[in-house]
Design a protein around this motif. Structure first.
Motif, PDB file in Angstrom:
ATOM      1  N   CYS A  80      -5.908   3.730  10.713  1.00 36.23           N
ATOM      2  CA  CYS A  80      -7.158   3.404  11.411  1.00 36.23           C
ATOM      3  C   CYS A  80      -8.263   4.399  11.067  1.00 36.23           C
ATOM      4  O   CYS A  80      -9.411   4.009  10.811  1.00 36.23           O
ATOM      5  CB  CYS A  80      -6.923   3.372  12.919  1.00 36.23           C
ATOM      6  SG  CYS A  80      -5.907   1.976  13.458  1.00 36.23           S
ATOM      7  N   LEU A  83      -9.563   3.772   7.555  1.00 37.57           N
ATOM      8  CA  LEU A  83     -10.479   2.621   7.544  1.00 37.57           C
ATOM      9  C   LEU A  83     -11.814   2.980   8.188  1.00 37.57           C
ATOM     10  O   LEU A  83     -12.869   2.582   7.703  1.00 37.57           O
ATOM     11  CB  LEU A  83      -9.838   1.426   8.259  1.00 37.57           C
ATOM     12  CG  LEU A  83      -8.681   0.757   7.517  1.00 37.57           C
ATOM     13  CD1 LEU A  83      -7.940  -0.215   8.433  1.00 37.57           C
ATOM     14  CD2 LEU A  83      -9.166   0.057   6.258  1.00 37.57           C
ATOM     15  N   SER A  88     -11.123   1.415   1.514  1.00 35.21           N
ATOM     16  CA  SER A  88     -10.919  -0.033   1.394  1.00 35.21           C
ATOM     17  C   SER A  88      -9.448  -0.373   1.633  1.00 35.21           C
ATOM     18  O   SER A  88      -8.564   0.482   1.513  1.00 35.21           O
ATOM     19  CB  SER A  88     -11.327  -0.505  -0.001  1.00 35.21           C
ATOM     20  OG  SER A  88     -10.392  -0.045  -0.970  1.00 35.21           O
ATOM     21  N   PHE A  89      -9.204  -1.632   1.938  1.00 36.32           N
ATOM     22  CA  PHE A  89      -7.840  -2.116   2.140  1.00 36.32           C
ATOM     23  C   PHE A  89      -6.974  -1.840   0.908  1.00 36.32           C
ATOM     24  O   PHE A  89      -5.885  -1.294   1.026  1.00 36.32           O
ATOM     25  CB  PHE A  89      -7.867  -3.618   2.461  1.00 36.32           C
ATOM     26  CG  PHE A  89      -6.505  -4.242   2.582  1.00 36.32           C
ATOM     27  CD1 PHE A  89      -5.756  -4.083   3.736  1.00 36.32           C
ATOM     28  CD2 PHE A  89      -5.977  -5.000   1.548  1.00 36.32           C
ATOM     29  CE1 PHE A  89      -4.496  -4.668   3.867  1.00 36.32           C
ATOM     30  CE2 PHE A  89      -4.724  -5.591   1.667  1.00 36.32           C
ATOM     31  CZ  PHE A  89      -3.986  -5.424   2.820  1.00 36.32           C
ATOM     32  N   LEU A  92      -6.246   1.843   0.457  1.00 34.34           N
ATOM     33  CA  LEU A  92      -5.328   2.297   1.502  1.00 34.34           C
ATOM     34  C   LEU A  92      -3.901   1.868   1.185  1.00 34.34           C
ATOM     35  O   LEU A  92      -2.963   2.672   1.263  1.00 34.34           O
ATOM     36  CB  LEU A  92      -5.782   1.734   2.851  1.00 34.34           C
ATOM     37  CG  LEU A  92      -5.117   2.258   4.100  1.00 34.34           C
ATOM     38  CD1 LEU A  92      -5.160   3.774   4.175  1.00 34.34           C
ATOM     39  CD2 LEU A  92      -5.789   1.672   5.324  1.00 34.34           C
ATOM     40  N   VAL A 109      -0.629  -1.616   7.300  1.00 37.60           N
ATOM     41  CA  VAL A 109      -2.089  -1.704   7.446  1.00 37.60           C
ATOM     42  C   VAL A 109      -2.456  -2.888   8.328  1.00 37.60           C
ATOM     43  O   VAL A 109      -3.248  -2.757   9.273  1.00 37.60           O
ATOM     44  CB  VAL A 109      -2.795  -1.786   6.077  1.00 37.60           C
ATOM     45  CG1 VAL A 109      -4.285  -2.040   6.259  1.00 37.60           C
ATOM     46  CG2 VAL A 109      -2.559  -0.508   5.272  1.00 37.60           C
ATOM     47  N   VAL A 113      -4.261  -2.586  12.099  1.00 41.40           N
ATOM     48  CA  VAL A 113      -5.554  -3.212  12.415  1.00 41.40           C
ATOM     49  C   VAL A 113      -5.390  -4.208  13.565  1.00 41.40           C
ATOM     50  O   VAL A 113      -6.209  -4.260  14.477  1.00 41.40           O
ATOM     51  CB  VAL A 113      -6.164  -3.876  11.163  1.00 41.40           C
ATOM     52  CG1 VAL A 113      -7.358  -4.731  11.524  1.00 41.40           C
ATOM     53  CG2 VAL A 113      -6.557  -2.801  10.149  1.00 41.40           C
ATOM     54  N   ASN A 120     -11.635  -2.814  12.942  1.00 39.94           N
ATOM     55  CA  ASN A 120     -11.581  -2.767  11.477  1.00 39.94           C
ATOM     56  C   ASN A 120     -11.117  -4.089  10.860  1.00 39.94           C
ATOM     57  O   ASN A 120     -10.849  -4.154   9.669  1.00 39.94           O
ATOM     58  CB  ASN A 120     -10.666  -1.630  11.021  1.00 39.94           C
ATOM     59  CG  ASN A 120     -11.314  -0.283  11.130  1.00 39.94           C
ATOM     60  OD1 ASN A 120     -12.471  -0.111  10.743  1.00 39.94           O
ATOM     61  ND2 ASN A 120     -10.614   0.681  11.683  1.00 39.94           N
ATOM     62  N   LYS A 123     -12.341  -5.423   7.481  1.00 42.37           N
ATOM     63  CA  LYS A 123     -11.990  -4.670   6.267  1.00 42.37           C
ATOM     64  C   LYS A 123     -10.676  -5.121   5.642  1.00 42.37           C
ATOM     65  O   LYS A 123     -10.312  -4.653   4.583  1.00 42.37           O
ATOM     66  CB  LYS A 123     -11.927  -3.181   6.594  1.00 42.37           C
ATOM     67  CG  LYS A 123     -13.254  -2.644   7.097  1.00 42.37           C
ATOM     68  CD  LYS A 123     -13.144  -1.207   7.522  1.00 42.37           C
ATOM     69  CE  LYS A 123     -14.461  -0.727   8.095  1.00 42.37           C
ATOM     70  NZ  LYS A 123     -14.378   0.629   8.608  1.00 42.37           N
ATOM     71  N   VAL A 124      -9.967  -6.026   6.329  1.00 41.81           N
ATOM     72  CA  VAL A 124      -8.657  -6.468   5.856  1.00 41.81           C
ATOM     73  C   VAL A 124      -8.736  -7.941   5.481  1.00 41.81           C
ATOM     74  O   VAL A 124      -9.069  -8.770   6.316  1.00 41.81           O
ATOM     75  CB  VAL A 124      -7.583  -6.240   6.946  1.00 41.81           C
ATOM     76  CG1 VAL A 124      -6.229  -6.760   6.488  1.00 41.81           C
ATOM     77  CG2 VAL A 124      -7.505  -4.764   7.305  1.00 41.81           C
TER      78      VAL A 124
END
Length: 126
Positions: A80, A83, A88-89, A92, A109, A113, A120, A123-124
């Motif tokens: 978290c 992010l 970025s996904f 990460l 991840v 989220v 976030n 972002k995924v």
């Protein structure tokens, strides 16, 4: 099973002690789970969200290093924060690949989220 493993405490003489009661109001839980910079790294941060996250990982058969659920929870907090800081996904996931392989990293991840930092979500990728 996870609840017992996380809630149990040992005394120095090897006996078992009752775990402390953790009380979280709905307002505190919402703030802790959604406010950047106030992330969940342990059970005492937000027990409900923490256990939801760990249950999600177990339900998705995510790998646990040395069967360590508290380490997995701490990783969720780190994800978290990464992010929050603009990672970025894909970067990460790549950073966790050596330890968790790509599928495991994606599970961590996405679960983090979903359960620990819903702010976030954008972002995924779906």
């Amino acid at each position: 099973m996870t609840l017992l493993a996380l809630a149990g405490c040992s005394s120095p003489d090897g006996g078992s002690q009752a775990s402390p009661t953790i009380t979280t109001t709905a307002a505190q839980a919402t703030t802790a789970a959604s406010k950047p910079g106030s992330r969940i790294f342990g059970l005492s941060d937000n027990q409900t969200a923490a256990l939801d996250y760990l249950t999600t990982l177990e339900d998705r058969h995510a790998p646990f290093v040395s069967d360590d659920r508290l380490l997995a929870l701490h990783r969720g907090g780190e994800i978290c924060v990464d992010l929050d800081n603009g990672m970025s996904f894909s970067d990460l996931v790549a950073s966790w690949k050596p330890e968790l392989r790509e599928d495991g990293a994606k599970l961590y991840v996405r679960a983090a989220v979903e359960k620990l930092c819903q702010d976030n979500r954008s972002k995924v990728p779906a």
